[in-house]
Design an enzyme around this catalytic site. Structure first.
Site, PDB file in Angstrom:
ATOM      1  N   GLY A  48      42.641 -27.172 -22.822  1.00 31.49           N
ATOM      2  CA  GLY A  48      42.001 -26.096 -23.572  1.00 31.49           C
ATOM      3  C   GLY A  48      40.563 -25.903 -23.141  1.00 31.49           C
ATOM      4  N   ASN A  49      39.815 -25.156 -23.937  1.00 32.38           N
ATOM      5  CA  ASN A  49      38.391 -24.964 -23.659  1.00 32.38           C
ATOM      6  C   ASN A  49      37.665 -24.806 -24.989  1.00 32.38           C
ATOM      7  OD1 ASN A  49      38.107 -21.989 -24.328  1.00 32.38           O
ATOM      8  ND2 ASN A  49      39.759 -21.931 -22.816  1.00 32.38           N
ATOM      9  N   ARG A  50      36.358 -24.662 -24.938  1.00 37.01           N
ATOM     10  CA  ARG A  50      35.543 -24.760 -26.150  1.00 37.01           C
ATOM     11  C   ARG A  50      35.374 -23.440 -26.902  1.00 37.01           C
ATOM     12  NH1 ARG A  50      30.207 -27.469 -24.384  1.00 37.01           N
ATOM     13  NH2 ARG A  50      29.749 -27.115 -26.590  1.00 37.01           N
ATOM     14  N   SER A  51      36.069 -22.407 -26.490  1.00 40.09           N
ATOM     15  CA  SER A  51      35.891 -21.131 -27.197  1.00 40.09           C
ATOM     16  C   SER A  51      36.364 -21.230 -28.651  1.00 40.09           C
ATOM     17  CB  SER A  51      36.695 -20.037 -26.484  1.00 40.09           C
ATOM     18  OG  SER A  51      36.688 -18.873 -27.267  1.00 40.09           O
TER      19      SER A  51
END
Ligand code: CTP
Length: 249
Positions: A48-51
């Site tokens: 995933g990512n931090r958005s």
């Protein structure tokens, strides 16, 4: 939800009182994407990512408050705005987002592609939890579809396409390169390494570049303020008959 009830009440009051001028996006359809995609590795883990989805959700709320019919394709439906005129389409992966966006884009006057879409996903998903006794796993990746670039290749005349660029280096150069490579009208770029900017913050600071070399700087502000500036720029573009794709409304 209470917010939905309040929004519906305001909607009815505005309609019956007749005093509210129609918003400047009345009659327009806006497609917004928000949040970071999750690409499953096994039933337990994902890439995933931090958005957080906050900027995308602020864009959806802003467009709806100005009269647009909004489709919001989001990986964070639990924190998405609610209210009349906003339809939430929950997704998780880049492939699900691509399916939803491609299906909805044909109807959209404006596409605001604020989601942080994974560029790569694991090849296949393990059916069972990967156990550490098996040693360091080798996770092979494959590219996902670049949704925005695909929209840029097949958009309908008059549609305004807005991309986003989260960068840590060479903000303007990277953003300009994405503007051209993806065939969009505007790109909204932010330096996510700057204090208070981007992921997981309530605030953002962006620069909006257009394909004619125009630049609008939006200094550090609440994400809703930033959304207002981005929607202003998209609406100006929608009305801009200089655009080869532009309409004349
Ligand atoms: N985007 C997309 N589909 C992808 C990757 C990105 O539609 N598979 C969109 C994003 O929603 C954003 C824009 O493309 O509007 C730029 O995304 P970004 O992650 O900044 O750029 P990338 O093209 O992924 O390049 P890089 O990660 O190398 O900076």
């Amino acid at each position: 939800d209470p917010e939905a009830i309040v929004a519906a009440v305001f909607d009815v009051l505005g309609a019956t009182a007749g005093g509210e001028p129609p918003g400047d996006l009345a009659g327009r359809t806006v497609l917004v994407t928000a949040g970071g995609t999750r690409e499953p590795i096994c039933p337990v883990r994902f890439l995933g990512n931090r958005s957080s989805g906050r900027q995308g959700h602020a864009l959806a709320a802003e467009a709806a408050s100005r009269g647009a019919v909004v489709d919001c394709v989001t990986t964070q439906p639990g924190s998405a705005p609610v209210g009349p005129g906003i339809r939430i389409i929950p997704v998780e992966t880049a492939a699900e987002m691509a399916d939803a966006v491609v299906g909805l884009a044909a109807e959209a006057d404006v596409v605001l592609m604020a989601a942080a879409v994974a560029d790569f996903r694991p090849v296949g998903v393990a059916a069972r939890k990967i156990k550490k006794e098996g040693g360091v796993p080798e996770i092979r990746l494959e590219p996902t579809m670049d949704i925005l670039a695909a929209l840029g290749r097949c958009r309908r005349p008059g549609q305004v396409l807005v991309g986003f660029a989260a960068e840590t280096d060479d903000l303007r150069q990277n953003a300009e390169a994405k503007l051209r490579a993806k065939g969009v009208d505007l790109i909204v770029a932010n330096d996510v390494s700057a204090p208070g900017v981007g992921f997981e913050h309530e605030t953002n600071a962006v620069v909006v570049l257009d394909d004619a070399g125009g630049v609008v700087e939006v200094p550090l502000a609440d994400k809703r303020e930033v959304a207002r500036a981005v929607v202003d720029a998209a609406l100006a573009r929608l009305r801009d008959d200089r655009s080869p794709n532009g309409d004349d409304t």
